[in-house]
Scaffold this motif. Structure first.
Motif, short mmCIF file in Angstrom:
data_model
loop_
_atom_site.label_atom_id
_atom_site.label_comp_id
_atom_site.label_asym_id
_atom_site.label_seq_id
_atom_site.Cartn_x
_atom_site.Cartn_y
_atom_site.Cartn_z
N GLY A 70 0.83 -1.22 -0.02
CA GLY A 70 -0.20 0.24 0.15
C GLY A 70 0.73 1.35 0.14
N GLU B 211 3.29 -8.40 -1.22
CA GLU B 211 1.69 -8.31 -1.15
C GLU B 211 0.80 -9.36 -1.26
OE1 GLU B 211 -1.91 -6.94 -0.81
OE2 GLU B 211 -0.05 -5.44 -0.46
N ARG C 170 -3.21 -2.92 -4.62
CA ARG C 170 -4.35 -2.52 -3.72
C ARG C 170 -4.59 -1.02 -3.99
NH1 ARG C 170 -3.67 -2.47 1.48
NH2 ARG C 170 -1.35 -2.35 1.63
N VAL D 240 -1.47 5.34 -5.21
CA VAL D 240 -0.79 3.95 -5.18
C VAL D 240 -0.12 3.43 -6.62
CG1 VAL D 240 -1.10 1.29 -5.04
CG2 VAL D 240 -2.14 3.09 -3.48
#
Length: 365
Positions: A9, A30, A36, A105
């Motif tokens: 993240g 991840e 994400r 992100v």
């Protein structure tokens, strides 16, 4: 050093960028099979923007630069405005941005190799070692837990999840209307002292709207109720524009319960530490969560060889921020904001942003 990061993240990706630039060998693991990118939006105050620039994150055209935070009464009267252009001048031209979490992100992830679909089933904090669901292992010189509020690294360190609900929730969604709000450079807020409504442009023809209010498990505003928009219209439909239009057009909304987290002085053990929500979950009330995660990542690039010093330094600041945010103050203020002159509110906000940032207190004196 070889650095293992659990979590892809904002916190994990930022740390990976900063530490890679500092010459470390970084691996990010991840659990999600894909990046994400879920969630709403993120407010980045000047310190966060400065850190992202230091980490060489491309912010060209990102989100929306904000020039003002405006408080309205429930009847639509302007109660007060924080001048973010003055805040920007004070912090050497670093702006305030409102950006979709997905976009943040994606920009952080550019050039960062992330191993997706990696479920961690075992953590040895004293050896900086991970075991994965397929039986494979990885070992580093340093292990960073950036895997959120339900962090597996945090559980391995302390045996439990220290965060807890505080009785507040957020309902939120993106909108493409009204155009004068989506294309504006200000965030609007309305509070009646018991709940908060807000809408802010996030760039690319969209804005995020949200309502913060008290709710109990099983209550009218808790969980994924199929008629939640009818309930929100009943509760907030009399509030001023643009909230009426937003509620009339919205088909659904996302639910997020707020959590608070006692911030200890020491977060880790041996070669292992935490950052972001894994270390200090906090409510979204003052838009500090992602900014504090970026502050963690920046601090780690400066003290990776002394993790306890990193924790002690950050804990002092984060504890103060978490305590303030945990009061849900914006939702409780209501018409009291009209009693404070705009210039004073702006100066107070500058003081607050500086006190909430080790980047400004330590790195840019």
């Amino acid at each position: 050093m070889r650095v293992l990061i659990v979590g892809g993240g904002v916190a994990g990706l930022a740390a990976a960028r900063g530490l890679t630039a500092a010459g470390h060998d970084v691996e990010v693991y991840e659990e999600s099979p894909e990046p994400r990118t879920e969630g709403g939006s993120v407010s980045l105050w000047p310190a966060g923007v400065g850190i992202l620039r230091e980490f060489k994150v491309d912010l060209d055209g990102a989100g929306r630069r904000l020039e003002a935070l405006t408080n309205l009464s429930v009847r639509g009267r302007t109660l007060g405005t924080i001048d973010l252009t003055e805040v920007e001048r004070h912090f050497d031209g670093l702006p305030s941005l409102h950006i979709a979490r997905r976009e943040l992100v994606e920009r952080l992830a550019e050039g960062v190799p992330v191993r997706h679909g990696q479920t961690v089933t075992g953590v040895d904090p004293d050896r900086a070692e991970l075991t994965f669901a397929d039986g494979s292992t990885a070992r580093g010189d340093v292990l960073l837990g950036a895997d959120g509020r339900r962090s597996v690294v945090q559980r391995a360190l302390s045996g439990g999840n220290p965060s807890r609900p505080n009785g507040w929730v957020t309902w939120q969604a993106f909108t493409t209307a009204p155009a004068d709000v989506v294309d504006a450079d200000r965030s609007l807020m309305v509070s009646n002292g018991r709940s908060l409504g807000s809408i802010a442009p996030a760039g690319h023809g969209r804005a995020l709207w949200w309502f913060d209010l008290r709710a109990k498990p099983g209550g009218r505003f808790w969980g994924d109720a199929p008629d939640i928009m009818d309930r929100l219209r009943e509760r907030f439909g009399h509030w001023p524009e643009p909230f009426r239009t937003v509620l009339e057009r919205a088909e659904t909304a996302q639910f997020y319960p707020h959590h608070v987290h006692r911030v200890p002085s020491v977060w880790g053990r041996g070669p292992t530490t935490l950052l972001g929500d894994a270390a200090h979950t906090m409510p979204p009330a003052m838009a500090m969560g992602s900014g504090q995660a970026l502050e963690d990542a920046w601090a780690l690039t400066r003290s990776l060889d002394d993790l306890r010093a990193y924790e002690r330094t950050r804990a002092k600041t984060v504890r103060r921020v978490a305590r303030m945010v945990g009061t849900e103050m914006p939702s409780r203020q209501g018409p009291l904001t009209a009693l404070v002159p705009d210039a004073r509110s702006t100066r107070s906000y500058i003081k607050w942003l500086r006190s909430a940032s080790d980047y400004f207190q330590e790195g840019r004196r």
